[in-house]
Design a protein around this motif. Sequence first.
Motif, mmCIF file in Angstrom:
data_model
loop_
_atom_site.group_PDB
_atom_site.id
_atom_site.type_symbol
_atom_site.label_atom_id
_atom_site.label_comp_id
_atom_site.label_asym_id
_atom_site.label_seq_id
_atom_site.Cartn_x
_atom_site.Cartn_y
_atom_site.Cartn_z
ATOM 1 N N SER A 64 0.859 -1.188 0.000
ATOM 2 C CA SER A 64 0.000 0.000 0.000
ATOM 3 C C SER A 64 0.894 1.237 0.000
ATOM 4 O O SER A 64 2.092 1.145 0.251
ATOM 5 N N LEU A 65 0.299 2.377 -0.280
ATOM 6 C CA LEU A 65 1.060 3.626 -0.293
ATOM 7 C C LEU A 65 0.218 4.760 0.265
ATOM 8 O O LEU A 65 -1.020 4.663 0.359
ATOM 9 N N THR A 66 0.894 5.821 0.637
ATOM 10 C CA THR A 66 0.229 7.035 1.105
ATOM 11 C C THR A 66 0.584 8.173 0.163
ATOM 12 O O THR A 66 1.751 8.345 -0.198
ATOM 13 N N TYR A 67 -0.423 8.909 -0.257
ATOM 14 C CA TYR A 67 -0.185 10.042 -1.149
ATOM 15 C C TYR A 67 -0.936 11.265 -0.630
ATOM 16 O O TYR A 67 -1.864 11.142 0.182
ATOM 17 N N THR A 68 -0.543 12.428 -1.100
ATOM 18 C CA THR A 68 -1.207 13.674 -0.721
ATOM 19 C C THR A 68 -2.156 14.107 -1.826
ATOM 20 O O THR A 68 -1.753 14.239 -2.987
ATOM 21 N N ASP A 69 -3.406 14.322 -1.452
ATOM 22 C CA ASP A 69 -4.391 14.834 -2.407
ATOM 23 C C ASP A 69 -4.169 16.335 -2.566
ATOM 24 O O ASP A 69 -4.263 17.093 -1.592
ATOM 25 N N ALA A 70 -3.876 16.766 -3.776
ATOM 26 C CA ALA A 70 -3.521 18.173 -4.013
ATOM 27 C C ALA A 70 -4.702 19.109 -3.802
ATOM 28 O O ALA A 70 -4.506 20.295 -3.537
ATOM 29 N N GLU A 71 -5.919 18.624 -3.882
ATOM 30 C CA GLU A 71 -7.086 19.501 -3.770
ATOM 31 C C GLU A 71 -7.432 19.836 -2.332
ATOM 32 O O GLU A 71 -7.843 20.951 -2.031
ATOM 33 N N ASP A 72 -7.292 18.873 -1.416
ATOM 34 C CA ASP A 72 -7.637 19.164 -0.023
ATOM 35 C C ASP A 72 -6.445 19.053 0.926
ATOM 36 O O ASP A 72 -6.565 19.316 2.124
ATOM 37 N N GLY A 73 -5.281 18.658 0.393
ATOM 38 C CA GLY A 73 -4.070 18.570 1.201
ATOM 39 C C GLY A 73 -4.024 17.388 2.147
ATOM 40 O O GLY A 73 -3.071 17.260 2.926
ATOM 41 N N LEU A 74 -5.018 16.516 2.087
ATOM 42 C CA LEU A 74 -5.077 15.385 3.004
ATOM 43 C C LEU A 74 -4.253 14.212 2.470
ATOM 44 O O LEU A 74 -4.127 14.013 1.260
ATOM 45 N N LYS A 75 -3.704 13.450 3.411
ATOM 46 C CA LYS A 75 -2.978 12.239 3.036
ATOM 47 C C LYS A 75 -3.936 11.049 3.051
ATOM 48 O O LYS A 75 -4.761 10.916 3.962
ATOM 49 N N ARG A 76 -3.829 10.207 2.044
ATOM 50 C CA ARG A 76 -4.706 9.045 1.946
ATOM 51 C C ARG A 76 -3.875 7.797 1.682
ATOM 52 O O ARG A 76 -2.890 7.843 0.955
ATOM 53 N N GLN A 77 -4.316 6.704 2.262
ATOM 54 C CA GLN A 77 -3.647 5.424 2.054
ATOM 55 C C GLN A 77 -4.490 4.570 1.122
ATOM 56 O O GLN A 77 -5.705 4.436 1.303
ATOM 57 N N ILE A 78 -3.857 3.975 0.122
ATOM 58 C CA ILE A 78 -4.546 3.119 -0.841
ATOM 59 C C ILE A 78 -3.692 1.896 -1.142
ATOM 60 O O ILE A 78 -2.488 1.888 -0.901
ATOM 61 N N SER A 79 -4.349 0.853 -1.649
ATOM 62 C CA SER A 79 -3.625 -0.364 -2.005
ATOM 63 C C SER A 79 -2.913 -0.178 -3.338
ATOM 64 O O SER A 79 -3.181 0.778 -4.080
ATOM 65 N N ALA A 80 -2.046 -1.127 -3.668
ATOM 66 C CA ALA A 80 -1.340 -1.079 -4.948
ATOM 67 C C ALA A 80 -2.331 -1.123 -6.101
ATOM 68 O O ALA A 80 -2.166 -0.424 -7.109
ATOM 69 N N GLY A 81 -3.373 -1.948 -5.984
ATOM 70 C CA GLY A 81 -4.374 -2.052 -7.036
ATOM 71 C C GLY A 81 -5.157 -0.764 -7.221
ATOM 72 O O GLY A 81 -5.417 -0.334 -8.353
ATOM 73 N N GLN A 82 -5.547 -0.127 -6.112
ATOM 74 C CA GLN A 82 -6.265 1.150 -6.200
ATOM 75 C C GLN A 82 -5.374 2.223 -6.819
ATOM 76 O O GLN A 82 -5.838 3.047 -7.610
ATOM 77 N N ALA A 83 -4.101 2.201 -6.467
ATOM 78 C CA ALA A 83 -3.164 3.193 -7.020
ATOM 79 C C ALA A 83 -3.056 3.049 -8.527
ATOM 80 O O ALA A 83 -3.030 4.045 -9.267
ATOM 81 N N LEU A 84 -3.003 1.811 -8.995
ATOM 82 C CA LEU A 84 -2.890 1.567 -10.430
ATOM 83 C C LEU A 84 -4.091 2.126 -11.175
ATOM 84 O O LEU A 84 -3.959 2.744 -12.236
ATOM 85 N N ASN A 85 -5.285 1.927 -10.627
ATOM 86 C CA ASN A 85 -6.488 2.481 -11.250
ATOM 87 C C ASN A 85 -6.452 4.009 -11.270
ATOM 88 O O ASN A 85 -6.832 4.644 -12.261
#
Length: 599
Positions: free
Chosen positions: A175-196
């Motif tokens: 899984s990974l954590t990324y920053t959403d540029a629109e709201d500045g929040l960090k979100r965790q998603i799986s590898a499969g979700q990231a690929l989509n």
Amino acid sequence: MVYSQTWDLDSIYPGGITSPELANKYQAVEQAIQTFTQQVAQAQPTAETIADLSDLAQNIGSGLGTISLFINGWASVDYGNSVYGPHFDKLGQLFVAYATPMNQFKKLLLSLDDTDFEAVLATERLLPIKFYLTELRTDAKRLLDDQTEALINQFDLDGQQAWSQHYDTISAGLSLTYTDAEDGLKRQISAGQALNMLDGEPNNETRANIMASYENMWANAENLTADTLNHLAGFRLTNQKAHGRQSYLEQPLEMNRMSQVTLDTMWAVVDANKAMFKPYFERKKQLLGLEKLGWQDQVAPLTHVGDYQPQEVSYDDAAAFIIEQFGQFSPKMAAFAKMAFEKRWIESENRPGKQPGGYMESVPDLHESRIFLTYTGSVNDAATIAHELGHAFHSAQLVDLPLWRDAYAMNVAETASTFAELIVNDANVKGAKSDAEKLVLLDAKMTNPIAMFLNIHARFLFEDAFYTERQNGVVTPQRLNELMDAAQEAAFDGMLDVRHPHFWSSKLHFFIDSVPFYNFPYTFGYLFSAGIYARAQQDSDNFEDKYIALLRDTANMTAEDLAQKHLDVDLTQPDFWQAGADLIKQDIDDFLQLSEQFV
């Protein structure tokens, strides 16, 4: 009509993975394999005996295929759950048990001289599977002694197959954590979700953030995935060498029933036409507001073009559109698609815990199919449904034929799927209500040629380079990164400013044990289907019948013979492939002309 987005697996074996019917099927297949083993050992190479053994072998193959789909189906919607491991192992043991008498059957065919073999094949029961039996006899010439072959097949369970399954275990836990540029929040998603999200996220900065985290995630796993890839390839190379194969490309070419000349001609045409993508990507950067083009931007969706903003497409609307557009080319395709939606053959719900990607698999015992994907509401997702329905329609045209006439190769398998996808993408563009909408849909249509000409070529170049070096020893993760970076630089002809060096680690196709070089068949299928689509538009009379006739021959001859018989073209010459490239060039020219008003 409101269609379910979860599929029906209970109609195969009710009760899930603990189904009593599944347990009974295991036993029935095991008993059939024992019977097959006994009969082959005592067999004489007569036409009647070979026909009886062929029927029994196909019955076993049908059962194994049905069990495989069922287990894989449950594992796909419950990704990473270890409960399915014993089932995959049990299925693998059945395949190993089946492989030994199948090798003896091949040798039985080889015991006939050429004249007697041709006479046997001319009998009524064997004529429909003549081509497949001929392939089995050719394969027998490479076989080692029975004991050695049985040992290799047993080792394969804890060798090549095990490494492939090990990759699934690795990727399911990432899984990974990324920053959403629109709201500045960090979100965790799986590898499969990231690929989509890498394909569909409209915000440039968010998409870049996901890509950076995605690359880093796979970098952290590179030692594990490099071990996996090296050992999987090492087993494959050793096995190929033991069976007298002179090149690592010999097996995948045979599996796709095509020649090295055809492959080289196709890639030469691809190389010669890459420059046409450069102005497209330059304009795409302008429209997206990008200074540099990264790996994550190659198929990024256009948004906010003029006053037009793409709307999410509901699943039911996508289904209705697919059915309608299929009907423009083939009423049988439309009726088939409608049935697949109604009978819940499609798993499309967007929810956590699912395997990334999509596929279609047949259910041989029921003469049905099942389709797996994750639908998010984008135009590209609708095209993916069409793609998988194309696969399923292909299989449906063969249900009255013996199972061995359903054993079509991957390259022609991608023909029916890509043809179905072309129908939907073209209809989307033609149905646009404004220039802005048409531009967005034309850009979405470009997803396929970008993948087939550039992305897939990068995969092929990498795998070709990797296997060349792997013959001389283990390839380090650092070297794998270098090979992938060089492959992307060459395949994209320098168009990418930011590449994805860990693509070798993230791409499942490199780790599939049953199909080496899971790449060039896609490009073949895309260009082959483009030729069929052009014929459909030029000659609509009896197109449906002609198309189905081609599909029914896909497991009955080489790719070159199929093209010659049904399209009257020579695949070893560049003209046919160039015609497909010219269609892409026309779309790029339309895109450039239409987009001038928006930059």
